[in-house]
Design a protein around this motif. Structure first.
Motif, short mmCIF file in Angstrom:
data_model
loop_
_atom_site.label_atom_id
_atom_site.label_comp_id
_atom_site.label_asym_id
_atom_site.label_seq_id
_atom_site.Cartn_x
_atom_site.Cartn_y
_atom_site.Cartn_z
N SER A 81 -4.20 9.04 -3.83
CA SER A 81 -4.50 8.25 -2.64
C SER A 81 -6.00 8.11 -2.40
CB SER A 81 -3.84 8.89 -1.40
OG SER A 81 -2.44 8.86 -1.50
N GLY A 82 -6.74 9.20 -2.57
CA GLY A 82 -8.18 9.12 -2.38
C GLY A 82 -8.83 8.15 -3.34
N MET A 83 -8.32 8.12 -4.58
CA MET A 83 -8.88 7.24 -5.60
C MET A 83 -8.60 5.77 -5.27
SD MET A 83 -8.25 10.35 -6.65
CE MET A 83 -8.71 11.66 -7.76
N VAL A 84 -7.39 5.49 -4.74
CA VAL A 84 -7.08 4.09 -4.42
C VAL A 84 -7.91 3.62 -3.24
CG1 VAL A 84 -5.14 4.39 -2.79
CG2 VAL A 84 -5.19 2.43 -4.30
N LEU A 85 -8.19 4.50 -2.28
CA LEU A 85 -9.03 4.11 -1.15
C LEU A 85 -10.46 3.83 -1.60
CD1 LEU A 85 -7.80 6.52 1.66
CD2 LEU A 85 -7.26 4.10 1.36
N THR A 86 -10.96 4.66 -2.52
CA THR A 86 -12.31 4.42 -3.06
C THR A 86 -12.35 3.10 -3.81
OG1 THR A 86 -12.67 6.79 -3.25
CG2 THR A 86 -14.15 5.38 -4.49
N ALA A 87 -11.30 2.84 -4.61
CA ALA A 87 -11.25 1.58 -5.34
C ALA A 87 -11.23 0.39 -4.38
CB ALA A 87 -10.02 1.55 -6.25
N VAL A 139 0.75 -6.13 -6.76
CA VAL A 139 0.30 -4.81 -6.33
C VAL A 139 0.23 -3.89 -7.55
CG1 VAL A 139 2.66 -4.04 -5.81
CG2 VAL A 139 0.71 -2.93 -4.67
N VAL A 140 -0.76 -2.99 -7.54
CA VAL A 140 -0.88 -1.97 -8.59
C VAL A 140 -0.63 -0.61 -7.95
CG1 VAL A 140 -2.42 -3.34 -10.00
CG2 VAL A 140 -3.39 -1.79 -8.31
N VAL A 141 0.06 0.29 -8.70
CA VAL A 141 0.51 1.56 -8.13
C VAL A 141 0.28 2.70 -9.10
CG1 VAL A 141 2.43 2.70 -6.95
CG2 VAL A 141 2.44 0.21 -7.16
N ILE A 180 -1.49 0.60 -4.16
CA ILE A 180 -0.85 1.75 -3.52
C ILE A 180 -1.25 3.01 -4.28
CG2 ILE A 180 1.35 2.89 -3.00
CD1 ILE A 180 2.64 0.16 -2.78
N GLY A 181 -1.63 4.05 -3.53
CA GLY A 181 -1.88 5.36 -4.11
C GLY A 181 -0.91 6.37 -3.53
N ILE A 182 -0.33 7.20 -4.39
CA ILE A 182 0.67 8.17 -3.97
C ILE A 182 0.08 9.58 -4.08
CG2 ILE A 182 3.02 9.03 -4.30
CD1 ILE A 182 3.57 6.40 -5.88
N CYS A 183 0.16 10.35 -3.01
CA CYS A 183 -0.22 11.76 -2.98
C CYS A 183 -1.66 11.94 -3.48
CB CYS A 183 0.78 12.57 -3.81
SG CYS A 183 0.70 14.35 -3.51
#
Length: 240
Positions: free
Chosen positions: A182-188, A99-101, A176-179
């Motif tokens: 989060s939008g960037m991790v969903l786009t990725a 996982v990448v965070v 995982i994207g935090i705070c």
């Protein structure tokens, strides 16, 4: 929901419920696997793995979880800095899920994302917590700049790195994207099919916040135009 996705979400939730700060200089992680051994297992040429010698993490470090410094490039040419976390009793001859965070917005790997990565390692994942470009130890002449495009690319670059470690199963990589990240991790995750599971924590839409502020309550349309004009003048002064 598949087992991999469930573990990712449960571990992320666990971190939220156990988050504590214990001060700086909590001590180096247990270093049973030399960084050179890990580096030899990397198939990505423009990357490096080295020992974590200057430990400035601000959360309680688990001495049973190994952590290493890592560096890799994104496709914009920025060097991205991260910490690699290994599960207990790590064996480089095995293949692990990973996982990448990253996040929150403006934060660094020695803070929340590092704690999340350590918790994921406790659950058997190889994890990378990384500083977004232009933040922390990552590259970028201009510091503390924000770019949704580049931050999304940072996630895919982290997947480049972690999925090309021979001890990682490239078909079992999550993010995982935090705070504010989060939008960037969903786009990725929406665009990078290598990301098989995604979780967010304390999700906040930074792109909309910068444009419209929280729920549109901050700027009137007239105020927004004044702010845009101020930013244009400021940029012109910087250019001169």
């Amino acid at each position: 929901m598949k087992k991999h996705q469930k573990a990712l979400v449960v571990a992320a939730a666990l971190v939220v419920s156990t988050f504590t700060f214990s001060g700086f200089g909590t001590g180096a992680a247990y270093a049973a696997t030399p960084a050179a051994v890990l580096q030899a297992e990397s198939q990505m040429k423009q990357s490096s793995i080295s020992e974590l010698t200057n430990d400035t993490r601000v959360f309680k470090v688990d001495p049973k979880i190994e952590a290493k410094n890592v560096r890799f490039q994104n496709r914009y040419g920025f060097d991205v800095a991260g910490h690699l976390y290994l599960p207990k009793n790590f064996n480089a001859q095995k293949q692990y899920k990973a996982v990448v965070v990253s996040g929150p917005f403006g934060a660094v790997k020695e803070q929340s994302s590092g704690l999340y990565a350590q918790e994921m390692a406790k659950h058997g994942y190889v994890a990378v917590a990384f500083d977004p470009s232009m933040t922390g130890e990552s590259g970028g002449t201009r510091r503390n700049m924000a770019s949704p495009d580049i931050f999304v690319e940072d996630y895919s670059a982290a997947v480049d790195f972690i999925s090309n470690l021979k001890f990682v199963n490239p078909d079992k990589v999550g993010a995982i994207g935090i705070c504010g990240l989060s939008g960037m991790v969903l786009t990725a995750a929406a665009n990078d099919t290598r990301i098989k599971a995604v979780a967010t924590s304390a999700m906040y839409d930074m792109s909309d916040s910068i444009r419209n502020h929280y729920q549109g309550d901050y700027y009137t349309p007239e105020q927004r135009e004044k702010v845009k004009e101020h930013l244009a003048v400021m940029r012109d002064k910087e250019a001169k």
